[in-house]
Design an enzyme around this catalytic site. Sequence first.
Site, short mmCIF file in Angstrom:
data_model
loop_
_atom_site.label_atom_id
_atom_site.label_comp_id
_atom_site.label_asym_id
_atom_site.label_seq_id
_atom_site.Cartn_x
_atom_site.Cartn_y
_atom_site.Cartn_z
N LYS A 1 -6.29 2.01 6.97
CA LYS A 1 -7.87 2.03 7.65
C LYS A 1 -6.79 0.06 7.78
O LYS A 1 -6.25 -0.50 6.96
CB LYS A 1 -8.28 2.31 6.97
N SER B 1 11.20 0.79 8.40
CA SER B 1 11.23 -0.30 7.85
C SER B 1 11.58 -1.54 7.99
O SER B 1 12.76 -1.62 7.66
CB SER B 1 10.56 -0.75 6.45
N ARG B 2 12.07 -2.81 8.88
CA ARG B 2 12.51 -4.31 8.81
C ARG B 2 13.71 -4.18 7.69
O ARG B 2 14.57 -4.51 7.08
CB ARG B 2 11.77 -5.50 9.51
N ILE C 1 0.78 -0.86 0.40
CA ILE C 1 0.02 0.12 -0.06
C ILE C 1 0.72 1.44 -0.01
O ILE C 1 0.50 2.03 -0.56
CB ILE C 1 -0.89 -0.33 0.95
N ASP D 1 -11.24 -6.41 5.80
CA ASP D 1 -11.06 -5.05 4.83
C ASP D 1 -11.23 -4.70 3.87
O ASP D 1 -10.65 -3.39 4.25
CB ASP D 1 -9.32 -6.45 4.89
#
Lengths: 308, 308
Positions: free
Chosen positions: A90, A36-37, A14, A168
């Site tokens: 969201k 971010s990992r 996303i 979702d």
Amino acid sequence: MAPLNVALVGVGKIARDQHIPAIAANPGLTLAATASRNASVEGVDAYPDLAALLAAREDIDVVSLCTPPQVRHADARLALEAGRHVMLEKPPGATLAEVHDLIALAAARGVTLFATWHSRQAHAVEATRGWLADKTIRKVEVIWKEDVRRWHPGQEWIWDAGGLGVFDPGINALSVLTAIFPRPLHITRADLTFPGNRDTPIAADLTFSDPGGADVTAVFDWRQEGPQTWDVRLTTDAGSAVLSSGGALLHVDGVETAVGQDREYPGLYARLLDLVGTDTSETDLSPMVHVADAFTLGRRLTTDAFHF
Amino acid sequence: MAPLNVALVGVGKIARDQHIPAIAANPGLTLAATASRNASVEGVDAYPDLAALLAAREDIDVVSLCTPPQVRHADARLALEAGRHVMLEKPPGATLAEVHDLIALAAARGVTLFATWHSRQAHAVEATRGWLADKTIRKVEVIWKEDVRRWHPGQEWIWDAGGLGVFDPGINALSVLTAIFPRPLHITRADLTFPGNRDTPIAADLTFSDPGGADVTAVFDWRQEGPQTWDVRLTTDAGSAVLSSGGALLHVDGVETAVGQDREYPGLYARLLDLVGTDTSETDLSPMVHVADAFTLGRRLTTDAFHF
């Protein structure tokens, strides 16, 4: 005003499909860092986690969270405690109670919290709300049917407890329904269909009660191959209409009356600038309340196991 | 002030065991009418439903709803629309959205809405809140284990979708936890065990996140024969305590420090008089939010079918 420095947390599908292009297109915003990992954006400073980012970068004004809802609360709390504005993908969290906590914390710190509903920014949503406002509504049918393998390839988290399953996408439909419908609704019946091997449903049928007497239903299904359906069909005392393509198109009595380019995420980031500029928060949780109510009230049916 | 005239809707087990004696014992209240399809109270005017009661009895000040939560909203709305004060048994409804609707309607009509949590009136709850307030809390274990056949004999509605299953007593535990704990909590994990033939769970294991770092868990089980357990075990930096018997008794470091007579429902009706007298409503939904969050977030496990 100088552009706001935005940090993105969670560089997944996303973020790449929507957030990064929307930020790049807005002259009021700069993508200044990511956390971010295991992913990064070329040319943008990358940190392994949000704590490291916040410690190193006092210049970050806004933290935009694109991580799965199950892990979003801890990061949102870190950012708010550090006095940064926060924008939430969201659904805004895995539980209502954790979002209530964030709302109280943002108010205490005097920063903006923006719980986003991207589908409300779809082109024809506002026109549909206006069209409905002066009519007696007889019937509303929300039909949201898509192919989970096409839109959520390999996304295991969406099937885990807290990942919402078909809610979702369904919560997008509920965000549109609550935006266009002139009165509060509540669910009176929910049939939830769970794959035998998953913690979240693959399909849901909802019936709502409207104090105004309209017949309101929603059907969500993640097993739709071929053409995809994201429609709201409306029947009133003065004609009928279909809001389709997830809110992008409106046909009234068969005639196309609103059509335009996709501007959902650009719309969200424009709204973010408004909110920060006016020191306000926007945290309407009504779509999430309906999802929680559906899970609480739901009859549970079991269907075939789901495998990607 | 003349006594308030109360109408009871739903003349079932909880009305006979608790509401009728509590109203009779309060000189500020008169039980003036009942509405029930097939039950009545000797010496009290009986109506077949609330609409008939409201039409016939302008003198009714308060409508107290003891019907199952799945059917409570419609009656609450009727009473509020008629300008009467409304008292709701717990849980205040089958969905959060419908209770939000009642809160807005009561405010618009200028009448009192009281969403009751009877367990918060238990004798030692306030003493426990005070004892915890100045301590660093390390651990909270809520243990609510009872025999459903003993406490809910033949009550089918409690097993139906919306009837909450083991969360019907569990929400009492959550009403105590949210009353005594000094910070908002949110659920991070829920394991819900459903009988194969029922829509609601017979057992639940909950883990909460506390921004203050305490380790908070709850276990609810409806399969407990023999001694019944309604305990909250508390471990702090300055001793430990057990709130037991559903909130009636407090032991601190093994010593009994608060004990008294059951006054839950008398306490609720005294509070009702305060609220009506001061034109205020009381509608804390936090126990219900935790239940909705548990259903939304919950892993679903299946166990043996349940039969009365």
